[in-house]
Design a protein around this motif. Structure first.
Motif, PDB file in Angstrom:
ATOM      1  N   SER A 151      -2.118  15.735   5.915  1.00 31.23           N
ATOM      2  CA  SER A 151      -2.167  15.045   4.614  1.00 31.23           C
ATOM      3  C   SER A 151      -1.936  13.556   4.789  1.00 31.23           C
ATOM      4  O   SER A 151      -1.513  13.097   5.813  1.00 31.23           O
ATOM      5  N   LEU A 194       4.367   5.473   2.591  1.00 31.58           N
ATOM      6  CA  LEU A 194       4.790   6.859   2.803  1.00 31.58           C
ATOM      7  C   LEU A 194       4.693   7.251   4.269  1.00 31.58           C
ATOM      8  O   LEU A 194       5.521   8.005   4.777  1.00 31.58           O
ATOM      9  N   ALA A 195       3.664   6.742   4.959  1.00 26.86           N
ATOM     10  CA  ALA A 195       3.460   7.109   6.360  1.00 26.86           C
ATOM     11  C   ALA A 195       4.341   6.322   7.319  1.00 26.86           C
ATOM     12  O   ALA A 195       4.547   6.739   8.466  1.00 26.86           O
ATOM     13  N   THR A 231       5.672   6.449  11.925  1.00 26.31           N
ATOM     14  CA  THR A 231       5.091   5.614  12.968  1.00 26.31           C
ATOM     15  C   THR A 231       6.169   5.239  13.984  1.00 26.31           C
ATOM     16  O   THR A 231       7.368   5.330  13.689  1.00 26.31           O
ATOM     17  N   ASP A 272       0.839  -1.195   0.000  1.00 24.56           N
ATOM     18  CA  ASP A 272       0.000   0.000   0.000  1.00 24.56           C
ATOM     19  C   ASP A 272       0.873   1.244   0.000  1.00 24.56           C
ATOM     20  O   ASP A 272       1.653   1.457   0.928  1.00 24.56           O
ATOM     21  N   ALA A 273       0.751   2.071  -1.041  1.00 24.91           N
ATOM     22  CA  ALA A 273       1.638   3.228  -1.191  1.00 24.91           C
ATOM     23  C   ALA A 273       1.464   4.229  -0.064  1.00 24.91           C
ATOM     24  O   ALA A 273       2.441   4.793   0.447  1.00 24.91           O
ATOM     25  N   ALA A 274       0.222   4.473   0.353  1.00 21.86           N
ATOM     26  CA  ALA A 274      -0.023   5.450   1.415  1.00 21.86           C
ATOM     27  C   ALA A 274       0.575   4.975   2.734  1.00 21.86           C
ATOM     28  O   ALA A 274       1.175   5.761   3.480  1.00 21.86           O
ATOM     29  N   GLU A 275       0.422   3.680   3.025  1.00 23.21           N
ATOM     30  CA  GLU A 275       1.016   3.139   4.246  1.00 23.21           C
ATOM     31  C   GLU A 275       2.529   3.224   4.188  1.00 23.21           C
ATOM     32  O   GLU A 275       3.186   3.505   5.200  1.00 23.21           O
TER      33      GLU A 275
END
Length: 218
Positions: free
Chosen positions: A218, A164-165, A169, A159-162
């Protein structure tokens, strides 16, 4: 990107080396990362070079992935494919604006899988090196190698969003810190001052893990 149960151990899967080099009389530093994957050479080569599969763990890519062709990573580097010896080795230029560096990937079969060696060579910007050391580029590749490992283990896209984030974390901060300090140790082995190398590593950690105030939502 799924949470890593032991992010420091995952960061420890990479062996890091820093070398001093030169190209056409210009001093360079070379960040070398090695990681072993429990898959065969053909599968790993396919994951690294298939234009449809690369976005499953890295970034969307367009262009001509043949020797002499140009590629473009979405929102990131572009360059020229300089060498390709399937399924063992390829080399590309890594261009971002006026900055040009060189990326070489070598795959070696081992008893329980395949070893990937990544070499990223760049001209030395003394001020940037003092500020961030090899971790500036090295940690980015560490994160990419995690995504590659997750994809290879499941076959599913990351998952690209995960992804990047992830560095922001708690698990991601641990991973980035372990990796950055590992790059500092490699730089010291190549002759850098230990105190300066560790200070640069901590600035690299901040660079990757602190969310900008204007991007907090964002």
């Amino acid at each position: 990107m799924p949470l890593l149960s032991d992010p420091a151990a995952v960061a420890g899967l990479v062996t890091r080396e820093v070398r001093t080099g030169s190209r056409d009389g210009t001093p360079t530093r070379i960040a070398v990362a090695r990681r072993r994957y429990p898959t065969d050479q053909a599968d790993l080569w396919d994951a690294l070079t298939d234009i449809e599969r690369i976005p499953r763990w890295f970034l969307p890519v367009s262009g001509d992935l043949r020797v002499g062709g140009r590629y473009q990573l979405e929102g990131n580097a572009n360059g020229v494919v300089e060498e390709c010896d399937a399924p063992e080795r390829f080399a590309v230029t890594w261009e971002m604006g006026p900055q040009i560096s060189w990326l070489t990937i070598v795959l070696t079969p081992i008893e329980d899988g395949t070893e990937l060696e990544l070499r990223h060579e760049a001209p030395v910007d003394p001020e940037f090196w003092v500020q961030y050391g090899p971790g500036a580029v090295g940690v980015g590749w560490d994160l990419a190698l995690v995504g590659l490992g997750l994809h290879l283990s499941s076959g599913a896209p990351v998952d690209a969003a995960e992804g990047l984030a992830f560095p922001t974390t708690p698990e991601g901060v641990t991973f980035v810190r372990t990796a950055a300090l590992g790059w500092a140790e490699a730089a010291v082995r190549d002759g850098d001052d230990p105190a300066a190398a560790n200070s640069a590593a901590l600035r690299t950690v901040d660079f990757y893990t602190i969310v900008p105030e204007d991007g907090s939502e964002s």
